[in-house]
Design an enzyme around this catalytic site. Sequence first.
Site, PDB file in Angstrom:
ATOM      1  N   LYS A  76      -9.849  11.951 -16.437  1.00  0.00           N
ATOM      2  CA  LYS A  76      -8.922  11.439 -15.249  1.00  0.00           C
ATOM      3  C   LYS A  76      -9.855  11.416 -13.855  1.00  0.00           C
ATOM      4  O   LYS A  76      -9.257  10.946 -12.848  1.00  0.00           O
ATOM      5  CB  LYS A  76      -7.835  12.571 -15.071  1.00  0.00           C
ATOM      6  CG  LYS A  76      -6.914  12.888 -16.178  1.00  0.00           C
ATOM      7  CD  LYS A  76      -5.979  13.771 -16.054  1.00  0.00           C
ATOM      8  CE  LYS A  76      -5.120  14.458 -17.088  1.00  0.00           C
ATOM      9  NZ  LYS A  76      -6.313  15.337 -17.864  1.00  0.00           N
ATOM     10  N   THR A 140     -19.474   8.957 -27.532  1.00  0.00           N
ATOM     11  CA  THR A 140     -17.964   8.531 -27.869  1.00  0.00           C
ATOM     12  C   THR A 140     -17.729   8.661 -29.302  1.00  0.00           C
ATOM     13  O   THR A 140     -18.682   8.248 -29.918  1.00  0.00           O
ATOM     14  CB  THR A 140     -17.272   7.295 -27.223  1.00  0.00           C
ATOM     15  OG1 THR A 140     -16.088   6.988 -27.856  1.00  0.00           O
ATOM     16  CG2 THR A 140     -18.303   6.283 -27.563  1.00  0.00           C
ATOM     17  N   ASP A 142     -15.838   6.937 -30.667  1.00  0.00           N
ATOM     18  CA  ASP A 142     -15.276   5.487 -30.920  1.00  0.00           C
ATOM     19  C   ASP A 142     -16.240   4.558 -31.292  1.00  0.00           C
ATOM     20  O   ASP A 142     -16.490   3.447 -32.028  1.00  0.00           O
ATOM     21  CB  ASP A 142     -14.523   4.986 -29.679  1.00  0.00           C
ATOM     22  CG  ASP A 142     -13.218   5.660 -29.261  1.00  0.00           C
ATOM     23  OD1 ASP A 142     -12.947   6.643 -29.917  1.00  0.00           O
ATOM     24  OD2 ASP A 142     -13.016   5.463 -28.040  1.00  0.00           O
TER      25      ASP A 142
END
Length: 364
Positions: A76, A140, A142
């Site tokens: 964030k 990551t 991903d």
Amino acid sequence: MKLKRVGILTGGGDCSGLNAVIRAVTRTASICYGAEVIGIQDGYDGLIFNRCQELNNTVTRDILPLGGTILGATNKGDPFEYREYDSDGKIVIKDYSQKALENFRQLKLDCLFSVGGEGTLEIAHNFQKMGMPVVGIPKTIDNDLEGTDYCFGYQTAVQVACDALDRLQTTGRSHDRVMILEVMGRTAGWIAMEAGISGSAHIILIPEIPYHMDKVLEKIQLREAGGSPYSVIVVAEGATEHGGAEITTEQAESRLQGVAQLGGVGNYLAHSLGEKIDLEVRCTVLGHLQRGGTPNSFDRVLGTRLGTFAVHAAAEGKFGNMVALKTPDIVLIPLEDLAGAVRNIPLDAQIIRSAESIGICLGR
Ligand code: F6P
């Protein structure tokens, strides 16, 4: 250049292998260059709000097999567009980049090792442009970062998903059910594709190929007619139905994160298929089990290699780069060449051909 004091932070979501990098950076900096290492806590938040800790060979001694990151992470905290609540509970966006840069200077760091995915590396690049010497280290589950063959964390995630598929196969076969596994990966289908092939999935649905429901049904029915009244489907969280909704999300936008939280396509699929076939359909959402826990040996070695190479690159003054795996070597890629690019599975990739060659249905 003589490295005296370096900093390291881990940004974005956690994954297996982050501690391997932290350990490798710490050991290489101290053993090869006699440099001090400062761990910045909670991604760039630690740089903005001055939260850091000293790292040394004792602190990092037993962390190689540990999941997560001993430094903490957040997805964030972009210092250039920092989202926080004001006193009325409204979200305000502030620019803390100058404050972070001043803190970096006050810490007297020669370099910042920024470990993260596309977002974290883009921030690193922006700091580099402001005069902060940075070296990026790609991370990551991903596996969707341009410039590197693999990101650490990915192979561990694939293994977790493959193990889950092995287990779902047995229940599918025992109960004549259609078993669906929803995996992560955001808009890239790497985890689904490799887990699906290694876990003998009959159907793999990836974001790169919008699926046709009738093709999925056809495959299930073909298997049933052939004497296998069960099927195992792996669906990437970012997969979409041809002509259907853009992407399925649990939450349109997590408030502070500012990005959509993907998820739900597995249950959508289960519901839709359940209305069209007699077989029972069940969905399992693998979620953060793919991110946590001990890294496999590949990710420990890759994390270690990237961490050590990053320190050597910094010692040679090669800032503004990301270390990357170009098998069999670790190389440097300029951060400006990445520019937030996401790497999907190319439609002409051999792995897609391999999957279809052995009869896996990709929903087309
Ligand atoms: O980018 C890594 C990842 O695990 C994605 O695969 C997933 O969509 C996302 O992060 C989940 O993020 P969070 O933990 O913030 O829900």
